[in-house]
Write an enzyme that holds these catalytic residues in place. Structure first.
Site, mmCIF file in Angstrom:
data_model
loop_
_atom_site.group_PDB
_atom_site.id
_atom_site.type_symbol
_atom_site.label_atom_id
_atom_site.label_comp_id
_atom_site.label_asym_id
_atom_site.label_seq_id
_atom_site.Cartn_x
_atom_site.Cartn_y
_atom_site.Cartn_z
ATOM 1 C CG ASP A 74 -2.051 1.077 1.025
ATOM 2 O OD1 ASP A 74 -2.906 0.843 0.011
ATOM 3 O OD2 ASP A 74 -2.366 1.871 1.748
ATOM 4 C CG ASP A 176 6.230 7.076 -10.458
ATOM 5 O OD1 ASP A 176 6.155 7.031 -9.204
ATOM 6 O OD2 ASP A 176 6.657 5.858 -10.962
#
Length: 214
Positions: A74, A176
């Site tokens: 997670d 990202d």
């Protein structure tokens, strides 16, 4: 601390990017990863209040249903000026269905996810705070390994950096393209996988896992 034997290991995720990255990290250790999606395992409701809580419940559900050891991740991005949001709601900020509140409380993340939408929300909320607002952020990754008998182990990693805009790069996944790790100029989205794996939050958590379980 229980050791993890070579053989099949369920990756308790339906996120293809995350599964791919975990497969690469597990490659050298004789593990045969199989994803929850490949086994047609359902995604459990994420009712935890921390990254470790949610990783544990996902791994535990996969181990119970498959009869195999299971690894769950997670993870999320925490933006300092936004009170460390989106945090455990990082995936929900990417929900493309505007009728589903991004922070509706614990529960399963359903529907299509659009991380361009999520990154835009981070940017817009920072812009609304004005030019003096900090762009500091960090990624957190919690890993849980659970066995069918109920035993579990947990590990957590973190990487610090700043939020960039506009998004840059097509490598990686999720947030990202807007995250520049401290000491670097490229976003995670611009880095080659090997460079990201050398420093990422997930890699940091995996180093702890490997040292403990292999």
């Amino acid at each position: 601390m229980r050791k993890l034997d070579a053989g099949r290991l369920v990756i308790a995720s339906h996120n293809e990017g995350k599964v791919r990255e975990i497969r690469e990290l597990l490659g050298p250790y004789g593990i045969e990863p199989v994803s929850a999606a490949e086994l047609d395992l359902p995604e459990p409701d994420e009712i935890g209040t921390t990254f470790i809580d949610n990783a544990d419940l996902k791994a535990r559900a996969a181990a119970d249903l498959s009869g195999l050891p299971a690894l769950a991740d997670d993870s999320g991005i925490c933006v300092e000026a936004l009170g460390d949001r989106p945090g455990i709601f990082s995936a929900r900020w990417a929900l493309a269905d505007p009728s589903v509140p991004a922070e509706a409380g614990p529960g399963e993340v359903t529907g299509d996810r659009d991380f361009n939408l999520a990154m835009r929300r981070v940017h817009d909320e920072l812009e609304a705070l004005g030019p003096e607002a900090s762009r500091n952020a960090h990624f957190v990754c919690a890993l849980a390994v659970c066995w069918p008998d109920g035993h579990s182990e947990w590990f957590e990693g973190r990487v610090d950096g700043v939020i960039a805009w506009p998004p840059r790069g097509t490598n990686g996944f999720g947030y990202d393209p807007i995250f520049v790790p401290a000491g670097h100029e490229q976003t995670f989205g611009e880095m080659e996988p090997a460079a990201k794996h050398a420093m990422s939050h997930r890699a940091n958590a995996f180093r702890k896992l490997v040292a403990a379980l292999f």
